[in-house]
Design a protein around this motif. Structure first.
Motif, short mmCIF file in Angstrom:
data_model
loop_
_atom_site.label_atom_id
_atom_site.label_comp_id
_atom_site.label_asym_id
_atom_site.label_seq_id
_atom_site.Cartn_x
_atom_site.Cartn_y
_atom_site.Cartn_z
N LEU A 225 0.83 -1.20 0.00
CA LEU A 225 0.00 0.00 0.00
C LEU A 225 0.86 1.25 0.00
CD1 LEU A 225 -2.95 0.98 0.07
CD2 LEU A 225 -2.78 0.99 2.58
N ARG A 226 2.04 1.19 0.65
CA ARG A 226 2.95 2.34 0.64
C ARG A 226 3.43 2.66 -0.79
NH1 ARG A 226 6.84 0.92 5.86
NH2 ARG A 226 5.29 1.44 7.50
N HIS A 227 3.44 1.64 -1.64
CA HIS A 227 3.82 1.84 -3.02
C HIS A 227 2.60 1.98 -3.91
CE1 HIS A 227 7.45 -0.03 -1.21
NE2 HIS A 227 8.12 0.72 -2.12
N HIS A 228 1.48 2.38 -3.29
CA HIS A 228 0.22 2.67 -4.00
C HIS A 228 -0.35 1.42 -4.69
CE1 HIS A 228 1.11 6.85 -3.21
NE2 HIS A 228 2.31 6.69 -3.78
N ASP A 229 -0.09 0.26 -4.08
CA ASP A 229 -0.67 -1.00 -4.58
C ASP A 229 -1.58 -1.57 -3.49
OD1 ASP A 229 -1.33 -3.35 -5.78
OD2 ASP A 229 0.68 -4.26 -5.66
N GLY A 230 -2.90 -1.30 -3.62
CA GLY A 230 -3.85 -1.76 -2.58
C GLY A 230 -4.38 -3.16 -2.82
#
Length: 602
Positions: A71-76
């Protein structure tokens, strides 16, 4: 020949009834056997339900170590997938748990229904000697409090056991897979936990056996007091009975308190062990995290699993509590059901010859009878009662009269010899044939709750109302029955308490006459009748006994007048045998009894 003057067996402590090895397990298998398919389905349900439930902490660990970094790498995607899997497992666990509870609830009720039926059916099969030793209160305890104890285990304890057992297995595997070092450290706690469980089971098993015995004593004391409430109040026994009841009640309370104390000790020590182990695992895990050899999510999942591993400790204690109590109850029930009737049904019953107009011949061939204590009541004797004859048996209390009648009714089997009905050994007759052929009217004249008509029809449930009323007329009971508030439809209430003792005996006579047996036994059956009532019954009996073999056990010598033959018994021996007229004019015991009876009427 000598004998001991006893008419009833010596009392025996019910706890001496042995429980055959393996009887409790065999009983449990026989109860569960017919429901194997439902048991398998229930096991599959709880297995899958626990797998879905135990996936939760593992998914939390994945969310921490995989979902949040992504999620920190914008992958939810990974986090959403973990959340969806978590919600799906929770929903599946809920649905399966509901289905499991519903299925096992119905299964448990079927098992308990069958168990109560078995106890009731078997208690009726057991012989009269057993019921004279084993009080009704203890049988009631087996069918009520002991069965209720099993119900509590089946409804609550088994689900907890299965859930705890499966969760332990799942968690043990998951912990080792997540990190074998912490996993082995956590599983090492199984040794002290097992020692605690073993100690609790050993100590509590003795306590719960005492508890089941104590609750049976409470029920026995209460039942006997309520059944004998008239003599209790007549002799002012209330205070003495209360003292005796308080004693057994305190014994029951002490046994329960000891059981709770054992459970409290177990819970306290197991919680302390669990907390110490969790502390140790967390400290080791924290060191591994700081060392970089363990991920934080794995340690978080580990701690959650440890809580799930140790939280059921209280539930396990409650299950062990129920298990010990239910084990003691199952042991006592299995002992009762394993007790073989002393008067057994024949494996290959023989048919009775067709009834003739002259009744049936009764023969005692070299018969001897002694109770299980070994004390002889009837020494060896032989006796022939011709078909259609009416024989009166008289003698002092304890002479053996009622025992002779009970042998003829096959409440007991002779210790030696045979009792024959038209040449057929009573032991070779099927129960229904024997009960149709031989009917006994006792001085107790027990009536069941229900109407007068229903009580008269006990021997012939298919009898019409006209036949019921005709039997009552012949015995002289129609007048008082018609005068009751609802006539033949009047409810006699518990034990026939709505009508007098003499009226109850008349109803019992009508019941016997309606059954139309070939052999009729009257055991002190006119003892509660007044003189007019007894005379009315005697007039009716002269007609009713025609064509029927009859045995009359009597203290009142007026009842003997309708007999063709009189047997005088003394200490188990037949000391005189003849017609009433011959014995009265002789100089024997019967003549003395008759003279004393006649003088008492003056």
């Amino acid at each position: 020949m000598t004998t001991v003057l006893e008419e009833s067996p010596a009392p025996v402590d019910v706890e001496e009834i042995p429980v055959p090895p393996g009887a409790p397990a065999a009983l449990l298998r026989s109860l569960i056997g017919p429901h194997r398919r439902r048991v398998v389905v229930a096991m599959l349900m709880i297995t899958v339900q626990q797998a879905a439930l135990q996936a939760g902490p593992l998914l939390v660990a994945l969310a921490i170590d995989r979902g949040i970094p992504a999620l920190r790498h914008h992958d939810g995607g990974p986090l959403i997938a973990v959340i969806a899997a978590y919600l799906g497992c929770a929903a599946l666990s809920t649905v399966l748990q509901r289905a499991f509870i519903r299925l096992t609830g119905l299964l448990n009720q079927d098992i308990l229904l069958e168990l109560r039926t078995r106890i009731f059916r078997h208690a009726q099969r057991l012989g009269l000697d057993f019921h004279e030793r084993y009080t009704s209160g203890r049988i009631i305890s087996r069918a009520t409090s002991d069965v209720d104890t099993l119900r509590e285990l089946l409804n609550e304890g088994l689900q907890e056991l299965l859930a705890v057992g499966l969760s332990v297995c799942y968690i043990a595997v998951i912990l080792v897979v997540m990190d074998w070092r912490l996993g082995l450290l956590a599983l090492a706690s199984a040794l002290p936990m097992a020692l605690l469980v073993r100690m609790f089971r050993r100590r509590s098993s003795r306590v719960y056996r005492r508890s089941r015995t104590a609750v049976a004593s409470v029920i026995v004391r209460f039942t006997e007091t309520m059944n004998g409430i008239r003599p209790v109040q007549a002799f002012r026994r209330e205070r003495a009975n209360l003292t005796a009841f308080e004693e057994v009640n305190h014994q029951y309370a002490r046994a329960n308190a000891d059981g709770l104390l054992e459970m409290a000790r177990y819970v306290a020590f197991s919680r302390a062990t669990a907390n110490l182990w969790i502390t140790g695992v967390v400290l080791v895990g924290a060191y591994l995290v700081t060392d970089g050899s363990l991920e934080l999510g794995v340690l978080t999942g580990f701690v959650l699993y440890l809580r799930r591993l140790y939280d059921p400790i209280d539930q396990l204690a409650m299950f062990l509590n129920s298990y010990q109590s239910a084990g003691a109850a199952l042991e006592k029930i299995s002992g009762l059901l394993a007790h073989e009737p002393s008067v057994a049904e024949p494996t290959a019953p023989l048919p009775l010859p067709a009834t003739t107009a002259t009744g049936r011949e009764v023969s005692f061939e070299s018969v001897r009878f002694a109770y299980r204590t070994g004390k002889e009541v009837l020494p060896t004797f032989s006796l022939l009662l011709p078909a259609g004859s009416t024989t009166a048996v008289v003698g002092a209390t304890g002479a053996g009269k009622s025992t002779l009648a009970k042998l003829l009714a096959r409440f007991y089997d002779p210790t030696e010899g045979r009792v024959l009905l038209d040449g057929v050994d009573l032991r070779d007759l099927a129960g229904p044939d024997l009960r149709r052929g031989v009917v006994m009217v006792t001085q107790e004249s027990f009536l069941f709750s229900g109407t007068v008509a229903e009580n008269i029809a006990v021997g012939r449930p298919d009898a019409t109302r006209a036949e019921i009323e005709q039997a009552a007329r012949e015995i002289g009971a129609h007048g008082f029955i018609s005068a009751l508030p609802d006539g033949y439809d009047t409810d006699v209430r518990k034990r026939g308490g709505r009508i007098s003792a003499g009226q109850r005996q008349l109803v019992a006579f009508a019941r016997a006459l309606l059954a139309d047996p070939a052999v009729l036994i009257l055991d002190e059956a006119t003892s509660s009748l007044d003189v007019p009532g007894e005379q009315a019954v005697q007039r009716a009996m002269r007609t009713v006994l025609a064509g029927r073999t009859a045995v009359i056990i009597a203290h009142r010598l007026s009842t003997v007048e309708i007999a063709d033959r009189v047997l005088v018994m003394d200490a188990g021996h037949i000391v005189e045998d003849g017609t009433p007229a011959d014995l009265i004019t002789a100089t024997g015991r019967f003549a003395d009894l008759h003279t004393a009876w006649r003088d008492s009427l003056v």
